[in-house]
Each structure stands twice: as C-alpha cells, then as structure tokens.
Scaffold this active site. Sequence first.
Site, PDB file in Angstrom:
ATOM      1  N   ARG A  18     -11.743 -46.059  22.499  1.00 50.58           N
ATOM      2  CA  ARG A  18     -10.616 -46.681  23.209  1.00 50.58           C
ATOM      3  C   ARG A  18      -9.927 -45.753  24.210  1.00 50.58           C
ATOM      4  NH1 ARG A  18      -7.402 -48.908  18.225  1.00 50.58           N
ATOM      5  NH2 ARG A  18      -8.845 -47.555  17.106  1.00 50.58           N
ATOM      6  N   GLY A  82     -19.256 -43.163   9.507  1.00 47.24           N
ATOM      7  CA  GLY A  82     -18.051 -43.445   8.729  1.00 47.24           C
ATOM      8  C   GLY A  82     -17.434 -42.170   8.184  1.00 47.24           C
TER       9      GLY A  82
HETATM   10  C1  UD1 Z   1      -9.092 -44.376   8.978  1.00 52.44           C
HETATM   11  C2  UD1 Z   1      -9.078 -44.897   7.547  1.00 52.44           C
HETATM   12  C3  UD1 Z   1      -7.886 -45.833   7.351  1.00 52.44           C
HETATM   13  C4  UD1 Z   1      -6.611 -45.125   7.742  1.00 52.44           C
HETATM   14  C5  UD1 Z   1      -6.699 -44.568   9.149  1.00 52.44           C
HETATM   15  C6  UD1 Z   1      -5.490 -43.702   9.448  1.00 52.44           C
HETATM   16  C7  UD1 Z   1     -11.413 -45.043   6.922  1.00 52.44           C
HETATM   17  C8  UD1 Z   1     -12.603 -45.920   6.689  1.00 52.44           C
HETATM   18  N1  UD1 Z   1     -10.299 -45.628   7.303  1.00 52.44           N
HETATM   19  O1  UD1 Z   1      -9.311 -45.495   9.835  1.00 52.44           O
HETATM   20  O2  UD1 Z   1      -7.813 -46.231   5.991  1.00 52.44           O
HETATM   21  O3  UD1 Z   1      -5.521 -46.038   7.659  1.00 52.44           O
HETATM   22  O4  UD1 Z   1      -7.863 -43.718   9.265  1.00 52.44           O
HETATM   23  O5  UD1 Z   1      -5.489 -43.269  10.766  1.00 52.44           O
HETATM   24  O6  UD1 Z   1     -11.514 -43.845   6.714  1.00 52.44           O
HETATM   25  N2  UD1 Z   1     -14.652 -39.754  12.032  1.00 52.44           N
HETATM   26  C9  UD1 Z   1     -15.762 -38.942  11.977  1.00 52.44           C
HETATM   27  N3  UD1 Z   1     -16.971 -39.496  11.731  1.00 52.44           N
HETATM   28  C10 UD1 Z   1     -17.120 -40.825  11.510  1.00 52.44           C
HETATM   29  C11 UD1 Z   1     -15.983 -41.653  11.579  1.00 52.44           C
HETATM   30  C12 UD1 Z   1     -14.751 -41.077  11.844  1.00 52.44           C
HETATM   31  O7  UD1 Z   1     -15.669 -37.726  12.162  1.00 52.44           O
HETATM   32  O8  UD1 Z   1     -18.259 -41.235  11.268  1.00 52.44           O
HETATM   33  C13 UD1 Z   1     -13.346 -39.131  12.307  1.00 52.44           C
HETATM   34  C14 UD1 Z   1     -12.724 -39.609  13.595  1.00 52.44           C
HETATM   35  O9  UD1 Z   1     -13.126 -38.784  14.667  1.00 52.44           O
HETATM   36  C15 UD1 Z   1     -11.248 -39.491  13.295  1.00 52.44           C
HETATM   37  C16 UD1 Z   1     -11.158 -39.731  11.802  1.00 52.44           C
HETATM   38  O10 UD1 Z   1     -12.450 -39.499  11.287  1.00 52.44           O
HETATM   39  O11 UD1 Z   1     -10.774 -38.191  13.566  1.00 52.44           O
HETATM   40  C17 UD1 Z   1     -10.700 -41.146  11.459  1.00 52.44           C
HETATM   41  O12 UD1 Z   1     -11.664 -42.039  11.949  1.00 52.44           O
HETATM   42  P1  UD1 Z   1     -11.262 -43.405  12.655  1.00 52.44           P
HETATM   43  O13 UD1 Z   1     -12.488 -44.089  13.095  1.00 52.44           O
HETATM   44  O14 UD1 Z   1     -10.207 -43.143  13.655  1.00 52.44           O
HETATM   45  O15 UD1 Z   1     -10.683 -44.174  11.399  1.00 52.44           O
HETATM   46  P2  UD1 Z   1      -9.665 -45.359  11.418  1.00 52.44           P
HETATM   47  O16 UD1 Z   1     -10.359 -46.605  11.769  1.00 52.44           O
HETATM   48  O17 UD1 Z   1      -8.473 -44.977  12.184  1.00 52.44           O
END
Ligand code: UD1
Length: 461
Positions: A18, A82
Amino acid sequence: MNRKVTHVVVLAAGKGTRMKSQVPKVLHRIAGLTLIERVLRTAAALSPATTTLVVGHGADDVKASLAALGKLQFVVQEKQLGTGHALLQAAPVLRGKTGTLVLLSGDVPLLRPETLLSLIATHDEAGAAATVITARLPRPFGYGRIVRAGGRMTKIVEEKDASPAQRAITEINSGIYALDLAPLFDALVSIGTANKQGEYYLPDLIAIYRKQKRPVATWTVERAEEIRGINSRAELSEVSAMVRQQKNEELMAAGVTLVDPATTYVDSDVVIGADTVLHPFVILEGSTRIGAACEIHAGSRIVNSTLGDRVCVRNHTVVSDSTVEAGARLGPFAHIRPGSRVGEDVHVGNFVELKKASMGKGSKANHLAYLGDATIGSGTNVGAGTITCNYDGEKKHQTVIGNNVFIGSNSTLVAPVTLADGSYIAAGSTVTKDVPAGALGIGRARQENKDGWVAKRKERK
Ligand code: UD1
Ligand code: CA
C-alpha cells in the site's frame, strides 16, 4: 529488575504494497529516521543478547541502510508466507537459546522502551509462554482481535477471518509479543494456513498454547497511538505529524522559541540551545546541532550541520554538512555546501555560495560570490562577484587566501592560486599567479579614454 536473557526479532520482510513504492516500507522516514531505525532504537533500550531482522523485500537495501549499526543478524524470508513463517526463519539463530524473545514489527515506529519493559514484566510475572501487547481502538478495522472467554485470552482472529461478533471486539493485537523461547519453535512449526489469506499466522500461537495448557497473557497500552503501524503514505504523514509535534513541544520546554510550531520541521535527532528562535518554515534535518541564542529566519534549511551560539541565519539560506561558528551571519539566500567551515563572526551575505570552503574569524563575503575548494584566513574581505575558478574541466584545484586580504569586486581567482597575507587584488582582476604578502595583484586590461570620441562619431554619421 529480575530479567531473563532477552533476544529481539524484528519482522521486516513485507513489501508494504500500500505504500506504492520502490523503497522497502521500513526504509521510509519519519522526522529523519527510517521506520526500522526507530524500531531498532527502541529495541536497543532492552540491551538484548541478540537482535535479528527478518528481511525479504528489498533485503539488500535494508541491510545496507543499517550497516553502520553493526551487531545485527539478518535472516532472509524469500517468500512472504505470513508472520508465523517469518519468525520461523529466525530458528537457525535462536533455536536452543533460552530466555525471552521480544518480537517487533519493522513498521511500528512509535513504540516506547517503557512499554516493552512493562510487557516483559507482565510476561515474567505471569510465567507466560506468550504475552501480547494489545490496545483498545474505537475503530479496530484491519487488526487481529483478541478473543477472550471468562476474561482470559483464548485466541486471536484476523479481520478477514472474523465473524461479525468478533469484528465488534475493540481490543486488538499490536503484533508485538514477548515469547518464551523454550517452546516457541516447536509450536511455530505446528501453525497451519487454514485461513482466508492462506498464510502462516503468528497469532495462531495463542490458540496453540492454550490447547497445550501453557499460560498466555496480555499487556494493554494506554495510548493506542504507540502501536500504530504504517501501511500507507497517509499513515506515514499522520505519524510524522505526531512525531513532529512532540519534538516541537520538547524544544519549547527546553527554552527554544518556535514562532509558528505548525510550520516548523525539526528532525528527531536535532539539538538546539536555549533562547534560539526558529521563525516559520524553518527545516532542520539529520544530525544538526544549533547553539544557544541563534536566530533562524523563514525558509532556511539546515542539514547535518553544526552552528555555534548567536549565529544569525537570514531568510532562505541552505546549509549542509558544514560548521558555522559563533556569531556568524548568513544570508539571506546564502548556500553553504558540504565540507565548509564558516568561522567566528564571519559574514556570508546574499547569493554567496561556499563549497568545501573555510573562512577564518571575521572574514566577509557579503554579496554574489562563489568560493569553492578555498581556504580563507581571518579578517579578509571578499568583494562582490568574486569567483574561485576551482575546476579546469578535469580536476578541482585549491585557492588559498591569507589573513587580512582585500579582494576587489568581480575578481576571478584561477586555482591553484595563493593570495598571501595582507595582499590586495584590484577590482575586476583575473588572477592566475600567486600574489605575495602585502602586494597588489592587478590582472586586467588597462583602461584607455578617447577624448571627444562621442562627438566625432556623430560627425561621421
Ligand atoms: C498483523 C497481525 C495482526 C495485528 C497487526 C498489527 C498477523 C497474521 N496479523 O497483521 O493480528 O493486529 O499485525 O499491526 O500476524 N511480515 C514478514 N513476513 C511475512 C508477513 C509479514 O516479515 O510473510 C512482516 C511485515 O513486514 C510487517 C509485520 O510482519 O513488518 C506485520 O505484517 P503485516 O502484513 O503488516 O501484518 P498485518 O496484516 O498488519
Ligand atoms: Ca501491518
């Protein structure tokens, strides 16, 4: 403080779709610092035994941006499957270690160290396998919800997987956790992908631990802003505004006058002495340090530079990577480029540009000059329109100007050239040879006056 060994992991592999950016999300900046720098500063306050970043999108850029910090470990998550999968990538670094893992998100920049200390204290007191930072949000849309039964957390459901009743829950998962390392990696392996997004959800750990009858706990932050994540440019600007306002309040509390805080932009690391006045539309960036009782007028921008006390910067002046000593006066419309030193009580006036130039105490260049790759002593006067010709098309050359030199207006100094102490340069000179101490250097065509020439021309017509 009874503390087990603490380790930190920061999840920073996500693309940040985004943001619509070529730059990895965690390298976007708020008040001069990248999101990841902010998160790592907070982490450093815990003095962790190890700090591991899970990187993926733009991994090389993220690593390069943090090269100076040292002591960090990086693991790469090739595909972003994830948050549960992301943390699993840290297994090679952490498996077999004991103590508490504090898991942070690279896109949550406002978290305070105090909050993490409270998280760890709660985690230790509860003897929990996992402790989650939660917050109450009037509009919880998009976050994972904390599902409780009889007051105790039983699981976390993501927005996309939640029932209407669960969507009405206003307590949300911050994505920040304290985790006991001993059971962690075995439990992570058992996380599946049976959900709407087909991802390995780290929050599923809670339900897994509950099934295993392991204690889980929560710590709720008072001010929910603290756990705000950055997912879009709009959020980046909102959080920037909050950070900026706080910085302005700190400056004012420390005795700095901000004529109009709403239009004053000061990066987080900037330091300013008391009784300095910042006029509207002043921008102070990076590692800039400003002394006491300075006056910085509207439209000026100062980057990674140090100003002594009582410096006056008039309107629309730009200073970068330079030093300006006490009592100096710059501008309006001065340009002090990197590697310059403006000495004590020096005056640099309108449309004067310095580049890798040093001016000693009390010297003046008040109007229209270019001084590049130049060393100028003290008490020297640089006339209007003086140019150091520092570049021959291939190389840069030095101009050395001594103390108490007087350079007449519109002189061109062809480098390399030295004007020794006390020398004078006649106005309009092109100086190509060194000028000895106390000498007059004059390098221009001699003027000739032709008497009666005007009248004679009329007769010819
Ligand atoms: C996540 C949480 C959600 C919480 C929210 C708070 C999960 C499934 N959900 O959602 O419960 O309310 O954060 O902000 O965890 N990332 C990786 N690798 C991946 C996916 C994500 O490194 O495969 C990192 C992203 O770069 C980010 C963080 O993990 O820094 C959170 O990931 P994001 O996709 O933003 O999770 P949310 O959908 O916000
Ligand atoms: Ca997020």
